[in-house]
Design an enzyme around this catalytic site. Sequence first.
Site, PDB file in Angstrom:
ATOM      1  N   GLN A   7      -1.205  -8.069   5.565  1.00 50.28           N
ATOM      2  CA  GLN A   7      -2.334  -8.892   5.135  1.00 50.28           C
ATOM      3  C   GLN A   7      -2.490 -10.083   6.081  1.00 50.28           C
ATOM      4  O   GLN A   7      -1.542 -10.826   6.325  1.00 50.28           O
ATOM      5  CB  GLN A   7      -2.111  -9.374   3.682  1.00 50.28           C
ATOM      6  CG  GLN A   7      -3.238 -10.242   3.131  1.00 50.28           C
ATOM      7  CD  GLN A   7      -4.564  -9.478   3.012  1.00 50.28           C
ATOM      8  OE1 GLN A   7      -4.598  -8.351   2.541  1.00 50.28           O
ATOM      9  NE2 GLN A   7      -5.650 -10.103   3.444  1.00 50.28           N
ATOM     10  N   ASP A  65      -5.181   0.027   8.338  1.00 52.14           N
ATOM     11  CA  ASP A  65      -6.177  -1.030   8.584  1.00 52.14           C
ATOM     12  C   ASP A  65      -7.001  -0.711   9.830  1.00 52.14           C
ATOM     13  O   ASP A  65      -8.050  -1.312  10.064  1.00 52.14           O
ATOM     14  CB  ASP A  65      -5.470  -2.381   8.784  1.00 52.14           C
ATOM     15  CG  ASP A  65      -5.765  -3.358   7.654  1.00 52.14           C
ATOM     16  OD1 ASP A  65      -6.688  -3.088   6.858  1.00 52.14           O
ATOM     17  OD2 ASP A  65      -5.073  -4.386   7.574  1.00 52.14           O
ATOM     18  N   LYS A  88      -6.327  -4.949  -3.811  1.00 49.56           N
ATOM     19  CA  LYS A  88      -6.052  -3.677  -3.125  1.00 49.56           C
ATOM     20  C   LYS A  88      -5.053  -2.851  -3.930  1.00 49.56           C
ATOM     21  O   LYS A  88      -5.215  -1.641  -4.086  1.00 49.56           O
ATOM     22  CB  LYS A  88      -5.519  -3.958  -1.710  1.00 49.56           C
ATOM     23  CG  LYS A  88      -6.597  -4.518  -0.773  1.00 49.56           C
ATOM     24  CD  LYS A  88      -6.025  -5.045   0.532  1.00 49.56           C
ATOM     25  CE  LYS A  88      -7.093  -5.726   1.367  1.00 49.56           C
ATOM     26  NZ  LYS A  88      -6.570  -6.358   2.582  1.00 49.56           N
TER      27      LYS A  88
END
Length: 294
Positions: free
Chosen positions: A96, A119, A52
Amino acid sequence: MVLLDGKKIAEDIKIELRQALAQIQDAGEKVPHLATILVGDMAASQTYVRNKMKACEEVGIKASLFHFPATITAEELVQKVEKLNQNPEIDGFFVQLPLPAHLNAEMITLAIDPRKDVDGFHPENLGKMMLDLPCFLPATPFGITEILRRYNIETSGKNCVVIGRSHIVGMPMGLLMSRNHPQGNCTVTVAHSRTKNLKEVTRNADILIVAIGKADFVTADMVKEGAVIIDVGINRVQTTDGKSKIKGDVHFESVAPKCAYISPVPGGVGSTTVIALLMNTFRAAKGKKELTTS
Ligand code: NDP
Protein backbone atom coordinates in the site's frame (compact mmCIF):
# COMPACT_ATOMS: atom_id res chain seq x y z
CA MET A 1 -25.96 13.16 -18.83
CA VAL A 2 -25.26 9.58 -17.74
CA LEU A 3 -23.62 8.92 -14.40
CA LEU A 4 -20.81 6.34 -14.68
CA ASP A 5 -21.72 4.26 -11.67
CA GLY A 6 -18.48 2.64 -10.57
CA LYS A 7 -20.15 1.19 -7.50
CA LYS A 8 -22.70 -0.68 -9.62
CA ILE A 9 -19.96 -1.96 -11.95
CA ALA A 10 -17.98 -3.13 -8.93
CA GLU A 11 -21.05 -4.99 -7.63
CA ASP A 12 -21.61 -6.62 -11.05
CA ILE A 13 -17.98 -7.76 -11.20
CA LYS A 14 -18.19 -9.07 -7.64
CA ILE A 15 -21.06 -11.34 -8.73
CA GLU A 16 -18.98 -12.57 -11.68
CA LEU A 17 -15.98 -13.19 -9.41
CA ARG A 18 -18.14 -15.04 -6.88
CA GLN A 19 -19.37 -17.32 -9.67
CA ALA A 20 -15.81 -17.92 -10.87
CA LEU A 21 -14.77 -18.67 -7.31
CA ALA A 22 -17.59 -21.18 -6.88
CA GLN A 23 -16.32 -23.01 -9.97
CA ILE A 24 -12.80 -23.05 -8.53
CA GLN A 25 -14.11 -24.50 -5.28
CA ASP A 26 -16.27 -27.06 -7.08
CA ALA A 27 -13.19 -28.20 -8.98
CA GLY A 28 -11.39 -28.61 -5.64
CA GLU A 29 -8.80 -25.99 -6.56
CA LYS A 30 -7.05 -23.55 -4.26
CA VAL A 31 -8.92 -20.34 -3.46
CA PRO A 32 -7.01 -17.22 -4.70
CA HIS A 33 -5.09 -15.51 -1.92
CA LEU A 34 -4.20 -11.80 -1.86
CA ALA A 35 -1.73 -10.38 0.64
CA THR A 36 -1.30 -6.73 1.57
CA ILE A 37 1.79 -5.09 2.97
CA LEU A 38 0.95 -2.01 5.01
CA VAL A 39 3.68 0.13 6.55
CA GLY A 40 2.92 2.67 9.26
CA ASP A 41 -0.37 4.02 10.53
CA MET A 42 -1.59 6.53 7.93
CA ALA A 43 -5.37 6.72 8.37
CA ALA A 44 -6.13 6.96 4.63
CA SER A 45 -3.94 3.94 3.83
CA GLN A 46 -5.60 1.94 6.58
CA THR A 47 -9.02 2.78 5.11
CA TYR A 48 -7.93 1.77 1.59
CA VAL A 49 -6.52 -1.51 2.88
CA ARG A 50 -9.67 -2.23 4.90
CA ASN A 51 -11.82 -1.64 1.80
CA LYS A 52 -9.68 -3.94 -0.33
CA MET A 53 -9.76 -6.71 2.29
CA LYS A 54 -13.52 -6.31 2.70
CA ALA A 55 -14.00 -6.63 -1.07
CA CYS A 56 -11.91 -9.84 -1.03
CA GLU A 57 -14.09 -11.21 1.73
CA GLU A 58 -17.24 -10.36 -0.24
CA VAL A 59 -16.19 -12.41 -3.24
CA GLY A 60 -14.49 -15.19 -1.28
CA ILE A 61 -10.84 -14.37 -2.04
CA LYS A 62 -8.58 -15.13 0.91
CA ALA A 63 -6.94 -11.93 2.21
CA SER A 64 -3.97 -11.54 4.56
CA LEU A 65 -2.51 -8.38 6.02
CA PHE A 66 1.16 -7.91 6.86
CA HIS A 67 1.37 -4.72 8.89
CA PHE A 68 4.79 -3.31 9.77
CA PRO A 69 5.80 -0.26 11.82
CA ALA A 70 6.84 2.95 10.02
CA THR A 71 10.35 2.37 11.39
CA ILE A 72 10.94 -0.73 9.25
CA THR A 73 14.13 -0.40 7.16
CA ALA A 74 14.25 -0.80 3.37
CA GLU A 75 16.31 -3.98 3.76
CA GLU A 76 13.81 -5.48 6.19
CA LEU A 77 10.89 -4.59 3.93
CA VAL A 78 12.58 -6.14 0.89
CA GLN A 79 13.09 -9.31 2.94
CA LYS A 80 9.34 -9.36 3.75
CA VAL A 81 8.57 -8.92 0.05
CA GLU A 82 10.90 -11.76 -0.87
CA LYS A 83 9.21 -14.00 1.67
CA LEU A 84 5.85 -13.35 -0.01
CA ASN A 85 7.43 -13.93 -3.43
CA GLN A 86 8.44 -17.39 -2.26
CA ASN A 87 5.26 -18.26 -0.37
CA PRO A 88 3.26 -20.64 -2.62
CA GLU A 89 0.10 -19.92 -0.61
CA ILE A 90 0.07 -16.27 -1.76
CA ASP A 91 -1.04 -15.72 -5.36
CA GLY A 92 -0.62 -11.96 -5.45
CA PHE A 93 0.28 -9.10 -3.16
CA PHE A 94 0.81 -5.38 -3.15
CA VAL A 95 2.44 -2.73 -1.00
CA GLN A 96 0.00 0.00 0.00
CA LEU A 97 1.37 3.41 -1.03
CA PRO A 98 2.52 5.94 -0.02
CA LEU A 99 5.39 4.56 2.04
CA PRO A 100 7.15 6.53 4.78
CA ALA A 101 9.70 8.98 3.35
CA HIS A 102 12.77 6.84 4.11
CA LEU A 103 11.46 3.99 1.92
CA ASN A 104 11.79 4.14 -1.86
CA ALA A 105 8.59 2.84 -3.45
CA GLU A 106 10.30 2.09 -6.79
CA MET A 107 12.95 -0.01 -5.09
CA ILE A 108 10.38 -1.99 -3.09
CA THR A 109 8.23 -2.50 -6.20
CA LEU A 110 11.26 -3.86 -8.06
CA ALA A 111 11.61 -6.56 -5.41
CA ILE A 112 8.10 -7.92 -6.10
CA ASP A 113 7.88 -11.02 -8.30
CA PRO A 114 6.12 -9.66 -11.44
CA ARG A 115 3.90 -12.77 -11.47
CA LYS A 116 2.51 -11.70 -8.10
CA ASP A 117 2.48 -7.95 -8.82
CA VAL A 118 -1.31 -7.51 -8.83
CA ASP A 119 -0.97 -3.71 -8.59
CA GLY A 120 0.74 -3.83 -12.00
CA PHE A 121 3.45 -1.36 -10.97
CA HIS A 122 6.51 -3.55 -11.64
CA PRO A 123 8.53 -2.38 -14.69
CA GLU A 124 8.10 -5.83 -16.25
CA ASN A 125 4.31 -5.48 -16.18
CA LEU A 126 4.41 -1.86 -17.34
CA GLY A 127 6.75 -2.85 -20.20
CA LYS A 128 4.53 -5.76 -21.19
CA MET A 129 1.53 -3.43 -21.14
CA MET A 130 3.34 -1.19 -23.62
CA LEU A 131 4.06 -4.17 -25.87
CA ASP A 132 0.48 -5.46 -25.61
CA LEU A 133 1.65 -8.68 -23.97
CA PRO A 134 -0.32 -10.45 -21.20
CA CYS A 135 0.36 -8.61 -17.95
CA PHE A 136 -1.26 -7.16 -14.86
CA LEU A 137 -2.64 -3.73 -15.74
CA PRO A 138 -2.31 -1.03 -13.05
CA ALA A 139 -5.53 -1.19 -11.05
CA THR A 140 -6.89 2.34 -11.57
CA PRO A 141 -6.44 2.50 -15.36
CA PHE A 142 -7.68 -1.12 -15.62
CA GLY A 143 -10.82 -0.15 -13.67
CA ILE A 144 -11.39 2.84 -15.95
CA THR A 145 -11.22 0.65 -19.06
CA GLU A 146 -13.85 -1.57 -17.44
CA ILE A 147 -16.09 1.48 -16.93
CA LEU A 148 -15.69 2.44 -20.60
CA ARG A 149 -16.32 -1.14 -21.73
CA ARG A 150 -19.38 -1.78 -19.60
CA TYR A 151 -21.02 1.52 -20.62
CA ASN A 152 -20.26 0.77 -24.30
CA ILE A 153 -18.51 4.10 -24.70
CA GLU A 154 -16.99 4.45 -28.16
CA THR A 155 -13.33 5.39 -27.87
CA SER A 156 -12.02 4.70 -31.37
CA GLY A 157 -10.89 7.83 -33.18
CA LYS A 158 -11.74 10.08 -30.24
CA ASN A 159 -9.51 12.76 -28.79
CA CYS A 160 -8.60 11.69 -25.26
CA VAL A 161 -6.90 14.06 -22.85
CA VAL A 162 -5.42 12.69 -19.63
CA ILE A 163 -4.43 15.31 -17.06
CA GLY A 164 -1.69 13.88 -14.86
CA ARG A 165 1.34 11.77 -15.75
CA SER A 166 1.96 9.72 -12.60
CA HIS A 167 3.38 6.24 -13.10
CA ILE A 168 0.37 4.63 -11.44
CA VAL A 169 -2.50 6.53 -13.11
CA GLY A 170 -1.92 9.20 -15.77
CA MET A 171 0.91 7.69 -17.81
CA PRO A 172 -0.44 4.11 -18.05
CA MET A 173 -3.91 5.52 -18.72
CA GLY A 174 -2.64 7.50 -21.70
CA LEU A 175 -0.91 4.41 -23.02
CA LEU A 176 -4.01 2.23 -22.67
CA MET A 177 -6.21 4.78 -24.44
CA SER A 178 -3.83 4.95 -27.40
CA ARG A 179 -3.38 1.18 -27.93
CA ASN A 180 -5.10 -0.75 -30.68
CA HIS A 181 -7.92 -2.14 -28.55
CA PRO A 182 -11.72 -1.85 -28.24
CA GLN A 183 -11.18 0.49 -25.27
CA GLY A 184 -8.40 2.39 -27.02
CA ASN A 185 -7.61 3.73 -30.48
CA CYS A 186 -7.82 7.29 -29.19
CA THR A 187 -5.59 10.17 -30.17
CA VAL A 188 -4.11 10.88 -26.75
CA THR A 189 -2.67 13.97 -25.10
CA VAL A 190 -1.13 13.57 -21.66
CA ALA A 191 -1.16 16.97 -19.92
CA HIS A 192 0.70 17.89 -16.72
CA SER A 193 1.74 20.86 -14.64
CA ARG A 194 3.95 22.28 -17.41
CA THR A 195 1.24 22.11 -20.08
CA LYS A 196 0.54 25.52 -21.58
CA ASN A 197 -3.02 26.68 -22.27
CA LEU A 198 -4.51 23.66 -20.54
CA LYS A 199 -8.04 24.92 -21.09
CA GLU A 200 -7.55 24.87 -24.88
CA VAL A 201 -6.20 21.34 -24.66
CA THR A 202 -9.03 20.01 -22.50
CA ARG A 203 -11.73 21.71 -24.58
CA ASN A 204 -10.62 19.54 -27.46
CA ALA A 205 -11.21 16.33 -25.46
CA ASP A 206 -13.98 13.93 -26.37
CA ILE A 207 -12.82 11.89 -23.38
CA LEU A 208 -11.23 13.74 -20.46
CA ILE A 209 -9.54 11.73 -17.70
CA VAL A 210 -8.43 13.81 -14.74
CA ALA A 211 -5.88 12.55 -12.20
CA ILE A 212 -4.09 15.45 -10.56
CA GLY A 213 -5.17 15.53 -6.91
CA LYS A 214 -6.70 19.04 -6.80
CA ALA A 215 -10.31 19.37 -5.71
CA ASP A 216 -12.70 20.92 -8.26
CA PHE A 217 -9.82 21.79 -10.61
CA VAL A 218 -11.68 21.11 -13.86
CA THR A 219 -14.53 23.55 -14.38
CA ALA A 220 -17.27 23.78 -17.01
CA ASP A 221 -15.32 26.23 -19.19
CA MET A 222 -12.59 23.61 -19.63
CA VAL A 223 -14.94 20.95 -20.98
CA LYS A 224 -16.31 20.28 -24.45
CA GLU A 225 -20.09 19.92 -24.75
CA GLY A 226 -21.01 16.21 -24.78
CA ALA A 227 -17.63 14.98 -23.49
CA VAL A 228 -16.99 11.85 -21.41
CA ILE A 229 -15.47 12.84 -18.07
CA ILE A 230 -13.58 10.39 -15.86
CA ASP A 231 -12.67 11.88 -12.48
CA VAL A 232 -9.91 9.95 -10.72
CA GLY A 233 -9.20 12.48 -7.97
CA ILE A 234 -9.73 11.72 -4.30
CA ASN A 235 -9.35 14.90 -2.26
CA ARG A 236 -10.40 15.34 1.36
CA VAL A 237 -11.65 18.90 1.84
CA GLN A 238 -12.90 20.76 4.90
CA THR A 239 -16.57 21.75 4.87
CA THR A 240 -17.99 24.89 6.45
CA ASP A 241 -19.40 22.92 9.40
CA GLY A 242 -15.87 21.89 10.39
CA LYS A 243 -16.23 18.38 8.97
CA SER A 244 -14.58 17.00 5.85
CA LYS A 245 -15.69 15.28 2.68
CA ILE A 246 -14.22 13.60 -0.38
CA LYS A 247 -14.20 15.58 -3.64
CA GLY A 248 -12.93 14.76 -7.09
CA ASP A 249 -10.65 16.78 -9.37
CA VAL A 250 -13.68 17.86 -11.40
CA HIS A 251 -16.21 20.46 -10.27
CA PHE A 252 -19.09 18.05 -10.64
CA GLU A 253 -21.98 20.50 -10.21
CA SER A 254 -20.98 22.74 -13.12
CA VAL A 255 -19.44 20.10 -15.40
CA ALA A 256 -22.12 17.37 -15.15
CA PRO A 257 -24.86 19.24 -17.08
CA LYS A 258 -22.47 19.83 -19.96
CA CYS A 259 -21.20 16.32 -20.59
CA ALA A 260 -22.54 13.03 -21.96
CA TYR A 261 -21.05 10.81 -19.23
CA ILE A 262 -19.35 11.61 -15.93
CA SER A 263 -17.96 9.50 -13.10
CA PRO A 264 -18.85 10.78 -9.64
CA VAL A 265 -16.56 11.00 -6.60
CA PRO A 266 -17.10 9.00 -4.49
CA GLY A 267 -18.79 6.09 -6.25
CA GLY A 268 -16.85 6.21 -9.52
CA VAL A 269 -13.27 5.23 -10.24
CA GLY A 270 -12.42 4.40 -6.60
CA SER A 271 -14.84 1.47 -6.61
CA THR A 272 -13.48 -0.02 -9.84
CA THR A 273 -9.86 0.37 -8.68
CA VAL A 274 -10.49 -2.00 -5.79
CA ILE A 275 -12.26 -4.50 -8.00
CA ALA A 276 -9.47 -4.38 -10.62
CA LEU A 277 -7.06 -5.52 -7.92
CA LEU A 278 -9.32 -8.51 -7.25
CA MET A 279 -9.51 -9.32 -10.97
CA ASN A 280 -5.72 -9.25 -11.14
CA THR A 281 -5.55 -11.59 -8.12
CA PHE A 282 -7.78 -14.09 -9.92
CA ARG A 283 -5.52 -13.91 -12.94
CA ALA A 284 -2.43 -14.33 -10.75
CA ALA A 285 -3.90 -17.49 -9.24
CA LYS A 286 -4.76 -18.83 -12.68
CA GLY A 287 -1.29 -18.02 -14.04
CA LYS A 288 0.34 -19.91 -11.23
CA LYS A 289 -1.70 -23.00 -12.02
CA GLU A 290 -0.71 -22.71 -15.66
CA LEU A 291 2.92 -22.40 -14.65
CA THR A 292 2.83 -25.46 -12.38
CA THR A 293 1.12 -27.65 -14.98
CA SER A 294 3.44 -26.64 -17.82
P1 NDP B 1 0.43 12.47 -8.50
O1 NDP B 1 0.55 13.56 -7.49
O2 NDP B 1 1.46 11.40 -8.54
O3 NDP B 1 0.38 13.13 -9.97
C1 NDP B 1 -0.37 14.26 -10.20
C2 NDP B 1 -0.20 14.68 -11.64
O4 NDP B 1 -1.00 15.81 -11.87
C3 NDP B 1 1.24 15.05 -12.00
O5 NDP B 1 1.59 14.47 -13.24
C4 NDP B 1 1.19 16.56 -12.09
O6 NDP B 1 2.06 17.11 -13.06
C5 NDP B 1 -0.24 16.81 -12.53
N1 NDP B 1 -0.69 18.13 -12.12
C6 NDP B 1 -0.66 18.67 -10.88
N2 NDP B 1 -1.14 19.92 -10.91
C7 NDP B 1 -1.49 20.18 -12.19
C8 NDP B 1 -2.02 21.31 -12.86
N3 NDP B 1 -2.31 22.45 -12.21
N4 NDP B 1 -2.24 21.22 -14.18
C9 NDP B 1 -1.95 20.10 -14.87
N5 NDP B 1 -1.43 18.98 -14.28
C10 NDP B 1 -1.20 19.04 -12.96
O7 NDP B 1 -1.03 11.88 -8.32
P2 NDP B 1 -1.67 10.45 -8.65
O8 NDP B 1 -1.66 10.19 -10.10
O9 NDP B 1 -1.13 9.43 -7.74
O10 NDP B 1 -3.16 10.73 -8.17
C11 NDP B 1 -3.95 11.75 -8.73
C12 NDP B 1 -5.27 11.83 -8.00
O11 NDP B 1 -5.96 10.60 -8.16
C13 NDP B 1 -5.16 12.02 -6.48
O12 NDP B 1 -6.27 12.78 -6.03
C14 NDP B 1 -5.25 10.61 -5.94
O13 NDP B 1 -5.73 10.59 -4.61
C15 NDP B 1 -6.24 10.03 -6.89
N6 NDP B 1 -6.16 8.58 -7.03
C16 NDP B 1 -7.34 7.93 -7.06
C17 NDP B 1 -7.39 6.60 -7.25
C18 NDP B 1 -8.70 5.93 -7.32
O14 NDP B 1 -8.79 4.73 -7.19
N7 NDP B 1 -9.78 6.68 -7.56
C19 NDP B 1 -6.16 5.79 -7.35
C20 NDP B 1 -4.95 6.58 -7.38
C21 NDP B 1 -4.96 7.94 -7.21
P3 NDP B 1 3.69 17.03 -12.93
O15 NDP B 1 4.03 15.63 -13.32
O16 NDP B 1 4.14 18.03 -13.90
O17 NDP B 1 4.01 17.35 -11.51
